[in-house]
Write an enzyme that holds these catalytic residues in place. Structure first.
Site, PDB file in Angstrom:
ATOM      1  N   LEU A  43      -4.667  -0.321  13.529  1.00  0.00           N
ATOM      2  CA  LEU A  43      -5.647  -1.446  13.050  1.00  0.00           C
ATOM      3  C   LEU A  43      -4.839  -2.627  12.897  1.00  0.00           C
ATOM      4  CD1 LEU A  43      -8.041   0.998  11.057  1.00  0.00           C
ATOM      5  CD2 LEU A  43      -8.540  -0.132  13.216  1.00  0.00           C
ATOM      6  N   ASP A  85      -6.384  -9.627  -6.086  1.00  0.00           N
ATOM      7  CA  ASP A  85      -6.063 -10.195  -4.752  1.00  0.00           C
ATOM      8  C   ASP A  85      -7.343 -10.255  -3.769  1.00  0.00           C
ATOM      9  OD1 ASP A  85      -4.598 -10.938  -2.486  1.00  0.00           O
ATOM     10  OD2 ASP A  85      -4.259  -9.033  -1.823  1.00  0.00           O
TER      11      ASP A  85
HETATM   12  P1  ADP Z   1      -3.897  -7.275   3.922  1.00  0.00           P
HETATM   13  O1  ADP Z   1      -2.999  -6.483   3.111  1.00  0.00           O
HETATM   14  O2  ADP Z   1      -3.418  -8.312   4.910  1.00  0.00           O
HETATM   15  O3  ADP Z   1      -5.321  -7.554   3.579  1.00  0.00           O
HETATM   16  P2  ADP Z   1      -4.692  -4.590   4.942  1.00  0.00           P
HETATM   17  O4  ADP Z   1      -3.601  -3.982   4.538  1.00  0.00           O
HETATM   18  O5  ADP Z   1      -5.894  -4.606   4.133  1.00  0.00           O
HETATM   19  O6  ADP Z   1      -4.223  -6.196   5.224  1.00  0.00           O
HETATM   20  O7  ADP Z   1      -5.491  -4.338   6.558  1.00  0.00           O
HETATM   21  C1  ADP Z   1      -4.573  -4.491   7.514  1.00  0.00           C
HETATM   22  C2  ADP Z   1      -5.597  -4.283   8.874  1.00  0.00           C
HETATM   23  O8  ADP Z   1      -6.223  -3.090   8.828  1.00  0.00           O
HETATM   24  C3  ADP Z   1      -6.415  -5.436   8.642  1.00  0.00           C
HETATM   25  O9  ADP Z   1      -6.793  -5.950  10.121  1.00  0.00           O
HETATM   26  C4  ADP Z   1      -7.871  -4.715   8.356  1.00  0.00           C
HETATM   27  O10 ADP Z   1      -9.108  -5.367   9.082  1.00  0.00           O
HETATM   28  C5  ADP Z   1      -7.542  -3.322   8.632  1.00  0.00           C
HETATM   29  N1  ADP Z   1      -8.354  -2.465   7.887  1.00  0.00           N
HETATM   30  C6  ADP Z   1      -8.029  -2.303   6.537  1.00  0.00           C
HETATM   31  N2  ADP Z   1      -8.485  -1.353   5.781  1.00  0.00           N
HETATM   32  C7  ADP Z   1      -9.572  -1.039   6.779  1.00  0.00           C
HETATM   33  C8  ADP Z   1     -10.758  -0.150   6.757  1.00  0.00           C
HETATM   34  N3  ADP Z   1     -10.911   0.686   5.694  1.00  0.00           N
HETATM   35  N4  ADP Z   1     -11.460   0.001   7.765  1.00  0.00           N
HETATM   36  C9  ADP Z   1     -11.068  -0.519   8.878  1.00  0.00           C
HETATM   37  N5  ADP Z   1     -10.208  -1.240   8.907  1.00  0.00           N
HETATM   38  C10 ADP Z   1      -9.276  -1.774   7.921  1.00  0.00           C
END
Ligand code: ADP
Length: 303
Positions: free
Chosen positions: A13, A129
């Site tokens: 994702l 955050d």
């Molecule tokens: P960041 O640390 O930059 O905020 P994340 O680690 O939260 O990014 O997420 C990375 C990617 O995975 C993003 O594109 C986010 O949209 C996707 N993502 C994170 N959590 C979820 C979830 N629970 N359902 C769907 N997509 C998710």
């Protein structure tokens, strides 16, 4: 091939702050989930007991406006955190030029944000955050806070990863002044920045460095004085700044209602001790005055 004998791996994702996130099917429930793989790099002994205890706490944080951590397990030197799958996030909503956000829609999004925060603050967990892409939106329009408590567990992300520039825009002034002990007020400030971003449809205080961030804050609210914020002068990185007067808040948000501006100004209070709490913010008349918050299922979302 199943992960941990339970999850069927699907596509990646995205790459997050702590590692890669991929989609998976939970074969036990048939539900789609998002699995966040966290590199445990340095810690040779694996996850320490403190981390495990904290993860257990996060699993117990259950609220309609908090993304649920359904499972957590170590595998091949990585910690895997399993979350309910979410369709989109608030950043995508704010950036989508095809979406019109009515005052009632904005009220609904910020109310759900504050409700999620209020729940966690009651449990003495800080988010630390908050930013629009950490506010995920589910199929029924429910907004849920993601990455709760991770900052404390795995270290403040923006210190370790340079690609994390956005978090700065949501940082409270006490953090920019180097406060080491900080409280729930940092989440309130970040929520205020998100509120402002919903109203403006662009980041409100997009600082290009920590110094520039303070400059943008001072330009918006005037330089803080020790009469407004007595503890300021004791903060580690405090330096005296040239006086800048505050423009009327109204001039920055020409389209906002008086109710919205009143709440916004209370959330953007310099002194973290005087800043409104999340609970009090939810009790503000902005939320009970007309127009009432839009029912989440009716909120506009990206196509
Ligand atoms: P960041 O640390 O930059 O905020 P994340 O680690 O939260 O990014 O997420 C990375 C990617 O995975 C993003 O594109 C986010 O949209 C996707 N993502 C994170 N959590 C979820 C979830 N629970 N359902 C769907 N997509 C998710």
């Amino acid at each position: 091939k199943k992960v941990a004998d339970r999850y069927l791996k699907r596509e990646v994702l995205g790459e997050g702050t702590y590692g890669v996130v991929y989609k998976a099917i939970d074969t036990r429930t048939g539900q789609t989930v998002a699995i966040k793989k966290i590199r445990l790099g340095k810690q040779k002994e694996g996850i320490n007991f403190t981390a495990l205890r904290e993860i257990k706490l996060l699993k117990e944080l259950k609220d309609p406006n908090i993304i649920e951590l359904t499972d957590a397990f170590p595998l091949k030197g990585n910690l895997h955190l399993v979350f309910e799958f979410m369709e989109t996030d608030l950043e995508a909503v704010i950036r989508d030029r095809n979406i019109f956000l009515s005052p009632a829609d904005i009220k609904s999004y910020i109310q759900m944000t504050l409700k999620g925060l209020a729940f966690c603050h009651r449990k003495w967990v800080l988010h630390r955050d908050m930013k629009p892409n950490n506010l995920l939106i589910g199929p029924n329009g429910q907004l849920k806070l993601a990455d709760f408590g991770l900052a404390r567990l795995f270290g403040s992300p923006d210190r370790r990863f340079t690609h994390q520039v956005f978090a700065r825009w949501y940082r409270a002034p006490e953090l920019l002044f180097g406060a080491k002990q900080y409280a729930s007020g940092v989440d309130v400030w970040a929520a205020a920045c998100i509120f402002a971003e919903l109203l403006l449809r662009r980041p409100f205080l997009p600082g290009t460095s920590d110094i520039d961030q303070l400059g943008k804050i001072f330009a918006a609210f005037g330089t803080p004085t020790s009469s407004h914020w007595p503890d300021m002068v004791y903060l580690p990185d405090y330096v005296e700044y040239q006086y800048v007067p505050a423009p009327p808040l109204r001039s920055l948000f020409p389209m906002a209602s008086d109710d919205a501006l009143d709440l916004l100004s209370k959330m953007f209070t310099y002194d973290p001790k005087a800043r409104i709490s999340v609970q009090r913010a939810l009790e503000h008349w902005y939320f009970s005055s007309s127009p009432l918050p839009t029912d989440p299922v009716k909120l506009p979302r990206p196509a």
